[in-house]
Design a protein around this motif. Structure first.
Motif, short mmCIF file in Angstrom:
data_model
loop_
_atom_site.label_atom_id
_atom_site.label_comp_id
_atom_site.label_asym_id
_atom_site.label_seq_id
_atom_site.Cartn_x
_atom_site.Cartn_y
_atom_site.Cartn_z
N GLY A 4 0.82 -1.22 0.00
CA GLY A 4 0.00 0.00 0.00
C GLY A 4 0.85 1.26 0.00
N ASP A 5 1.89 1.29 0.85
CA ASP A 5 2.75 2.49 0.93
C ASP A 5 3.51 2.67 -0.39
N PHE A 6 3.94 1.54 -0.99
CA PHE A 6 4.67 1.67 -2.26
C PHE A 6 3.73 2.20 -3.35
N ALA A 7 2.48 1.71 -3.37
CA ALA A 7 1.52 2.15 -4.39
C ALA A 7 1.26 3.66 -4.25
N GLN A 8 1.14 4.12 -3.01
CA GLN A 8 0.91 5.55 -2.77
C GLN A 8 2.08 6.39 -3.28
N LEU A 9 3.30 5.90 -3.01
CA LEU A 9 4.50 6.61 -3.44
C LEU A 9 4.62 6.58 -4.97
N ALA A 10 4.35 5.42 -5.55
CA ALA A 10 4.44 5.28 -7.01
C ALA A 10 3.47 6.26 -7.68
N GLY A 11 2.29 6.43 -7.07
CA GLY A 11 1.32 7.39 -7.61
C GLY A 11 1.85 8.81 -7.52
N ALA A 12 2.44 9.16 -6.37
CA ALA A 12 2.96 10.51 -6.17
C ALA A 12 4.12 10.80 -7.13
N LEU A 13 4.92 9.77 -7.42
CA LEU A 13 6.10 9.97 -8.28
C LEU A 13 5.78 9.73 -9.76
#
Ligand code: FE2
Length: 235
Positions: free
Chosen positions: A222-231
Motif C-alpha cells: 500500500g505504501d509503495f503504491a501511494q509513493l508510485a502514484g505521487a512519483l
C-alpha cells in the motif's frame, strides 16, 4: 553525558531546510527495530543470532559514518563561521567510544562458550539500549538546538550545499544503505519529496536501482503504491 531539554519548547521544525530530519528518523527506527530483536534473540542459538549480529554491525557502521559526515561537513561549516562545536564534538567522541565498546561486546559474545552466550547477549542488549538512549538525546539536541543555530547562520541554499557535499562523499553502496533505513522511517510526503528530487536530478538507472533495492523492499504494498502514484512511476 547529561542533557537538559524542555519537551514543550521544540521549535517549528517544518519552517526551514531540515538537514537532520530524514537520516535521524532512519537511525531512530533502525535502532529501535534492532533493540527489539536483541531483546527477543535466543543468544544461545549462534546460527540464528549471527544474522542479527551482522545487522547490528551494519547499523553501527552507518551510525559511525553518519557521525563522521556531521563532523566533516556540518561542524566544519559551523566552525568556519566562528561558531563553537565543542559540545557536539564531545558527544561524537562519546559515540566513537560506544562503537568500540559495543564491538568488544559483540566479539565477547562470538568467543563465549555456549553456556556463557546468553549472559554475553544480555550485556550486549543493555549496552545497545544505553547507546541508543544517549544517541536519541544527542539527536534531539541536534534537531532542536543545532538546527535552529544553522538556520540563523546559513541560508537554505547554503544548507542544501552542505547536504549535497555529504551526499557526494558517499559511495553508491553506502548511499543505498542509508536510503534503506530512511525510506521506511519517513512519512509519505517526505518520501515523495526525497525521491521526487532524486528522480529529477539522478541518472535514471541510479534512480531505478534505488526504487528496486531500497524503496520497494522497504515498504508495504500500500505504501509503495501511494509513493508510485505521487512519483508517477510507470507500472
Ligand atoms: Fe550528531
Amino acid at each position: 553525558m547529561s542533557h537538559e531539554f524542555s519537551l514543550t519548547s521544540i521549535p517549528d521544525l517544518n519552517s526551514r531546510y531540515d538537514i537532520y530530519g530524514a537520516v535521524h528518523k532512519g537511525l531512530r527506527k533502525a535502532g529501535c527495530d534492532l533493540l527489539g530483536r536483541l531483546g527477543t534473540a535466543d543468544f544461545h542459538n549462534a546460527e540464528e543470532t549471527g544474522f542479527l549480529i551482522e545487522d547490528l554491525r551494519h547499523y553501527l557502521m552507518l551510525a559511525a559514518s553518519h557521525v563522521g559526515h556531521e563532523d566533516d561537513h556540518i561542524h566544519e561549516a559551523l566552525a568556519a563561521k566562528g561558531l563553537s562545536t565543542t559540545t557536539l564534538d564531545e558527544q561524537h567522541d562519546d559515540h566513537r567510544t560506544a562503537f568500540r565498546e559495543l564491538e568488544e561486546l559483540v566479539v565477547a559474545w562470538e568467543n563465549a562458550w555456549p553456556l556463557h552466550k546468553p549472559a554475553c547477549g544480555r550485556k550486549l542488549y543493555l549496552a545497545f539500549a544505553a547507546y541508543i538512549a544517549d544517541d536519541f538525546a544527542h539527536m534531539h539536541e541536534e534537531e532542536t538546538v543545532t538546527g535552529p543555530l544553522l538556520w540563523r547562520n546559513f541560508t537554505d541554499h547554503e544548507m542544501l550545499g552542505i547536504e549535497m557535499r555529504i551526499i557526494a562523499s558517499l559511495s553508491p553502496e553506502k548511499s543505498m544503505a542509508f536510503m534503506r533505513i530512511m525510506i521506511p522511517a519517513i512519512n509519505p510526503a517526505e518520501r515523495a519529496a526525497l525521491l521526487g528530487a532524486m528522480k529529477k536530478d539522478a541518472p535514471p538507472e541510479v534512480f531505478q536501482a534505488v526504487i528496486d533495492f531500497a524503496v520497494r523492499p522497504a515498504l508495504s504494498v500500500g505504501d509503495f503504491a501511494q509513493l508510485a502514484g505521487a512519483l508517477q512511476l510507470a507500472a
